[in-house]
Design a protein around this motif. Structure first.
Motif, PDB file in Angstrom:
ATOM      1  N   ASP A   2      61.692  53.293  53.610  1.00  0.00           N
ATOM      2  CA  ASP A   2      62.940  52.549  53.383  1.00  0.00           C
ATOM      3  C   ASP A   2      64.074  53.448  52.901  1.00  0.00           C
ATOM      4  O   ASP A   2      65.056  52.959  52.370  1.00  0.00           O
ATOM      5  CB  ASP A   2      62.698  51.434  52.363  1.00  0.00           C
ATOM      6  N   THR A   3      63.906  54.759  53.070  1.00  0.00           N
ATOM      7  CA  THR A   3      64.957  55.681  52.634  1.00  0.00           C
ATOM      8  C   THR A   3      65.965  55.888  53.762  1.00  0.00           C
ATOM      9  O   THR A   3      65.578  56.336  54.837  1.00  0.00           O
ATOM     10  CB  THR A   3      64.350  57.036  52.240  1.00  0.00           C
ATOM     11  N   PRO A   4      67.225  55.555  53.535  1.00  0.00           N
ATOM     12  CA  PRO A   4      68.212  55.715  54.605  1.00  0.00           C
ATOM     13  C   PRO A   4      68.313  57.174  55.065  1.00  0.00           C
ATOM     14  O   PRO A   4      68.318  58.090  54.241  1.00  0.00           O
ATOM     15  CB  PRO A   4      69.526  55.282  53.947  1.00  0.00           C
ATOM     16  N   PHE A  22      67.479  54.341  47.735  1.00  0.00           N
ATOM     17  CA  PHE A  22      66.378  55.308  47.764  1.00  0.00           C
ATOM     18  C   PHE A  22      66.877  56.642  48.287  1.00  0.00           C
ATOM     19  O   PHE A  22      67.757  56.690  49.147  1.00  0.00           O
ATOM     20  CB  PHE A  22      65.266  54.824  48.699  1.00  0.00           C
ATOM     21  N   SER A  23      66.291  57.698  47.770  1.00  0.00           N
ATOM     22  CA  SER A  23      66.556  59.002  48.380  1.00  0.00           C
ATOM     23  C   SER A  23      65.262  59.782  48.373  1.00  0.00           C
ATOM     24  O   SER A  23      64.428  59.603  47.480  1.00  0.00           O
ATOM     25  CB  SER A  23      67.676  59.716  47.622  1.00  0.00           C
ATOM     26  N   SER A  24      65.056  60.613  49.385  1.00  0.00           N
ATOM     27  CA  SER A  24      63.795  61.361  49.417  1.00  0.00           C
ATOM     28  C   SER A  24      63.891  62.473  48.390  1.00  0.00           C
ATOM     29  O   SER A  24      64.912  63.143  48.265  1.00  0.00           O
ATOM     30  CB  SER A  24      63.504  61.888  50.817  1.00  0.00           C
ATOM     31  N   ASP A  25      62.776  62.628  47.677  1.00  0.00           N
ATOM     32  CA  ASP A  25      62.721  63.582  46.584  1.00  0.00           C
ATOM     33  C   ASP A  25      62.276  64.912  47.172  1.00  0.00           C
ATOM     34  O   ASP A  25      61.274  64.979  47.868  1.00  0.00           O
ATOM     35  CB  ASP A  25      61.686  63.078  45.570  1.00  0.00           C
ATOM     36  N   THR A  26      63.024  65.968  46.877  1.00  0.00           N
ATOM     37  CA  THR A  26      62.685  67.256  47.497  1.00  0.00           C
ATOM     38  C   THR A  26      61.301  67.738  47.100  1.00  0.00           C
ATOM     39  O   THR A  26      60.608  68.332  47.883  1.00  0.00           O
ATOM     40  CB  THR A  26      63.713  68.341  47.126  1.00  0.00           C
ATOM     41  N   GLN A  27      60.883  67.459  45.891  1.00  0.00           N
ATOM     42  CA  GLN A  27      59.568  67.915  45.467  1.00  0.00           C
ATOM     43  C   GLN A  27      58.944  66.922  44.510  1.00  0.00           C
ATOM     44  O   GLN A  27      59.520  66.605  43.477  1.00  0.00           O
ATOM     45  CB  GLN A  27      59.688  69.292  44.817  1.00  0.00           C
ATOM     46  N   ALA A  28      57.745  66.433  44.881  1.00  0.00           N
ATOM     47  CA  ALA A  28      57.075  65.477  44.013  1.00  0.00           C
ATOM     48  C   ALA A  28      56.541  66.173  42.762  1.00  0.00           C
ATOM     49  O   ALA A  28      56.531  65.605  41.689  1.00  0.00           O
ATOM     50  CB  ALA A  28      55.935  64.808  44.762  1.00  0.00           C
ATOM     51  N   GLY A  38      58.396  63.109  48.256  1.00  0.00           N
ATOM     52  CA  GLY A  38      58.252  61.777  47.689  1.00  0.00           C
ATOM     53  C   GLY A  38      59.556  61.009  47.825  1.00  0.00           C
ATOM     54  O   GLY A  38      60.465  61.423  48.534  1.00  0.00           O
ATOM     55  N   VAL A  39      59.629  59.903  47.144  1.00  0.00           N
ATOM     56  CA  VAL A  39      60.847  59.113  47.182  1.00  0.00           C
ATOM     57  C   VAL A  39      61.210  58.747  45.744  1.00  0.00           C
ATOM     58  O   VAL A  39      60.344  58.685  44.871  1.00  0.00           O
ATOM     59  CB  VAL A  39      60.660  57.853  48.065  1.00  0.00           C
ATOM     60  N   ARG A  40      62.491  58.588  45.492  1.00  0.00           N
ATOM     61  CA  ARG A  40      62.895  58.162  44.155  1.00  0.00           C
ATOM     62  C   ARG A  40      64.075  57.215  44.260  1.00  0.00           C
ATOM     63  O   ARG A  40      64.763  57.187  45.290  1.00  0.00           O
ATOM     64  CB  ARG A  40      63.237  59.359  43.269  1.00  0.00           C
TER      65      ARG A  40
END
Lengths: 112, 142
Positions: free
Chosen positions: A31-33, B49-55, B69-71
């Motif tokens: 669900d991340t744009p 949501f934004s994708s996390d560069t490093q979990a 990951g995602v945050r």
């Protein structure tokens, strides 16, 4: 004795776990744009991967992009999730058999 | 071992989806709220949501790990004009007898909530698949 097949199996399992992580990332970012589905070229990486090195990440092709720029297909990821797990289990069972064989040889056939 | 970091990635997805579900439930609970500490009616909130560069930054130092990951990058408030309903007897009514209610579509919230719950389940499946793989790799030594 263990090196021949088992180093290949090890590489195979390494690659599978890396791919599984990418699948987990894709699901987490469903669900991340703007997120683009990540994958590895499995065959190419298996043939060329140096032990311990991380595989090259590519963007999966042929997926439909949604309105928010995200192209994660949950069905594809679910399939890969199951496929990777099964492949990994096959590899680990094979490796286990291989190690058992060596163990038996060490114990002079008395082991199992 | 990247299998354990896969767990982290999936867990980040679970926590992000949970936050999203919490926001949606908060929105629905406050669908008729006309008073807030900031004054005025409640404004519906949305997560970004934004994708996390490093979990896991720790392992990243030692190896260039794959996967992200995602945050929850941000929680945004709806800035559109509130819905006005004619209720002259209401204590929060303005001079013309209109009360400002949050602008909200319950159907939209419900669909979003369903989506969040399904995405949460997908992350749980990812965790159990990875857990299975870790279990099998431990079995090699048995």
């Amino acid at each position: 004795m263990l090196n021949g097949i088992s180093s290949n199996l090890e590489r195979y399992m390494d690659l599978l776990s890396a791919r599984q992580k990418l699948v987990a990332s894709n699901i987490a970012n469903a669900d991340t744009p703007g997120y683009q589905t990540q994958d590895v070229d499995f065959q190419f990486e298996y043939a060329s991967m140096i032990q311990g090195e991380q595989p090259q990440i590519i963007q999966a092709q042929g997926l439909k992009t949604k309105a928010d720029g995200n192209n994660v297909d949950l069905d594809r990821e679910a399939r890969l999730l199951a496929e990777n797990a099964v492949r990994f289990n096959v590899a680990s069972t094979l490796l286990r058999g291989k190690i058992k064989l060596v163990q038996q040889a060490i114990q002079g056939g008395n082991g199992a | 071992m990247s299998l354990f970091s896969s767990l982290q990635v999936a867990a980040s997805g679970m926590s992000a989806q949970r936050t999203r579900a919490e926001m949606l439930v908060e929105n629905m609970a406050n669908a008729e709220t006309t008073r807030t500490p900031q004054g005025g009616p409640y404004r519906r909130k949305d997560v970004v949501f934004s994708s996390d560069t490093q979990a896991s930054p720790f392992s990243a130092v030692f190896q260039n790990e794959v996967g992200t990951g995602v945050r929850v990058a941000d929680v945004v408030e709806d800035t559109s004009a509130p819905e006005l309903r004619y209720q002259p007897g209401h204590p929060d009514a303005n001079a013309d007898g209109y009360v400002a209610y949050p602008k909200m579509n319950p159907a939209e919230e419900m669909v979003d909530l369903l989506n969040a719950s399904r995405s949460y389940q997908a992350n749980v499946s990812a965790i159990s698949a990875v857990k299975d793989m870790i279990g099998h790799s431990l079995d090699i030594l048995k």
